[in-house]
Enzyme design. Structure first.
Site, short mmCIF file in Angstrom:
data_model
loop_
_atom_site.label_atom_id
_atom_site.label_comp_id
_atom_site.label_asym_id
_atom_site.label_seq_id
_atom_site.Cartn_x
_atom_site.Cartn_y
_atom_site.Cartn_z
N THR A 19 -1.67 5.71 2.24
CA THR A 19 -2.93 4.96 2.18
C THR A 19 -3.05 4.07 3.42
O THR A 19 -2.10 3.38 3.79
CB THR A 19 -2.98 4.08 0.92
OG1 THR A 19 -2.85 4.92 -0.23
CG2 THR A 19 -4.30 3.34 0.83
N LEU A 75 0.87 -1.17 0.00
CA LEU A 75 0.00 0.00 0.00
C LEU A 75 0.90 1.22 0.00
O LEU A 75 1.98 1.21 0.60
CB LEU A 75 -0.89 0.04 1.25
CG LEU A 75 -2.00 -1.02 1.40
CD1 LEU A 75 -2.71 -0.84 2.74
CD2 LEU A 75 -3.00 -0.93 0.26
N ASP A 76 0.46 2.29 -0.66
CA ASP A 76 1.22 3.54 -0.59
C ASP A 76 1.34 3.99 0.86
O ASP A 76 0.48 3.69 1.70
CB ASP A 76 0.50 4.64 -1.38
CG ASP A 76 0.62 4.47 -2.88
OD1 ASP A 76 1.41 3.62 -3.32
OD2 ASP A 76 -0.09 5.19 -3.61
N ARG A 77 2.40 4.73 1.12
CA ARG A 77 2.66 5.19 2.48
C ARG A 77 1.47 5.96 3.07
O ARG A 77 1.12 5.78 4.23
CB ARG A 77 3.91 6.08 2.49
CG ARG A 77 4.34 6.54 3.87
CD ARG A 77 5.64 7.32 3.77
NE ARG A 77 6.09 7.76 5.07
CZ ARG A 77 7.22 8.43 5.28
NH1 ARG A 77 8.00 8.74 4.25
NH2 ARG A 77 7.56 8.80 6.49
#
Length: 337
Positions: free
Chosen positions: A152, A148-150
């Site tokens: 998110t 997951l993106d940081r």
């Protein structure tokens, strides 16, 4: 294992190294394998040396997605990082547990908070996986199943056995999982706009410090560099001048949701890379201090029992409170918002 990257003066100039993949690392993606061994090296640089062919697997070129097998010989080129970065990379990650959504003997699912990277790299010395390993020294095979993106938050799977890791990653690769996010976008999303089928192209822009910043953009369907990307969108509710969307991705491209929604003229609230920067300043004053993107639901087949598992992570308090401050919630049984 000896260090494979030179860093602290007056250590000798880094040289080519060869690593042998052990049984515990079999089945890992090449990029994940390298990031475990090249601590402190930015992710962008790791991908660069793979793309350039400087990294070799059994003397042949390899892709970042290629899975390594026990006994594979991995050639690593000389990689130099500063003494400050090396010292930071060598420092142990602080132990930390995260809210657990489910756990058994072969896997666990956590509710990742926003602002925490899933792993170290690109200027981040540690992430979720390093902190979990530190908190659980008896669990020797903890590995990220996906990313997951940081910024998110939401459902993140971690394997506890090599067999579970391979099974789950195969499901992600073969698009057998169901990933649904909650995203608040600027403006009123047209209810008849339900499918975005636009190719994406990943590129790098220089950030002034020697390493490029990863970016993604929509390209034409005839662009040979474009990767087909499909996003399904459903309006959950309007929130004042904004729209809360349920977004299901059929392909897992980098920044797919963020770029697809922005390409339709409705960027995600608080997105500092693809969003509306002036609106983001207003949103911050209104109390939204982060990007409004949350990995809400994940469906997959359990790697051992093969039963269908559906996990949900409730909307974090900071996002729910923002929605409530703009407009009182409308009770909908299918959403915990």
């Amino acid at each position: 294992m000896n260090h494979i990257i030179g860093a602290l003066a007056p250590t000798p100039t880094p040289s080519v190294k060869t690593l042998t993949v052990d049984e515990d690392s079999a089945g890992q993606r090449l990029d994940n394998f390298l990031m475990r061994h090249l601590k402190g090296v930015p992710k962008t640089h790791v991908y660069r040396i793979i793309r350039s062919g400087e990294v070799r697997v059994n003397k042949g070129r390899a892709s970042a997605e290629q899975r390594v097998e026990a006994g594979d010989l991995i050639r690593l080129p000389p990689v130099r990082i500063s003494a400050q970065v090396q010292a930071k990379a060598d420092a142990p990650a602080p132990a930390r547990e995260f809210p657990v959504l489910m756990e058994d003997e072969c896997m666990m699912a956590i509710d990742k908070p926003a602002g925490v990277a899933v792993h170290g790299g690109s200027g981040v010395s540690f992430g979720v996986i390093e902190q979990l390993r530190r908190a659980r020294p008896a669990s020797t095979n903890l590995e990220l199943v996906h990313r997951l993106d940081r910024e998110t938050s939401g459902v993140l799977l971690v394997a506890k056995k090599r067999s579970a890791l391979k099974n789950l990653q195969d499901q992600f690769r073969d698009r057998e999982t169901g990933k649904t996010y909650l995203a608040l976008v600027l403006g009123l999303w047209p209810s008849n706009k339900k499918v975005i089928d636009s190719p994406l192209f990943k590129y790098t822009v220089e950030n002034g410090v020697g390493e490029g910043e990863r970016r993604v953009k929509v390209v034409g369907k005839d662009d040979p560099n474009g990767m087909r990307s499909i996003t399904l969108v459903r309006v959950a509710r309007t929130v004042g001048p904004y729209t809360l969307l349920e977004v299901t991705i059929k392909t897992g491209r980098t920044h797919q949701i963020r770029v697809h929604l922005a390409s339709q003229g409705h960027p995600i609230a608080g997105d500092d890379k693809y969003g509306d920067f002036e609106q983001n300043k207003i949103l911050q004053k209104m109390g939204l201090k982060r990007m409004f993107l949350h990995a809400w639901q994940l469906k997959f087949q359990h790697p051992q029992s093969h039963r269908l598992v559906t996990l949900q992570a409730p909307l974090p308090p900071e996002l729910k409170n923002f929605v409530d401050s703009v407009q009182p919630p409308i009770i909908q049984p299918h959403l915990d918002v």
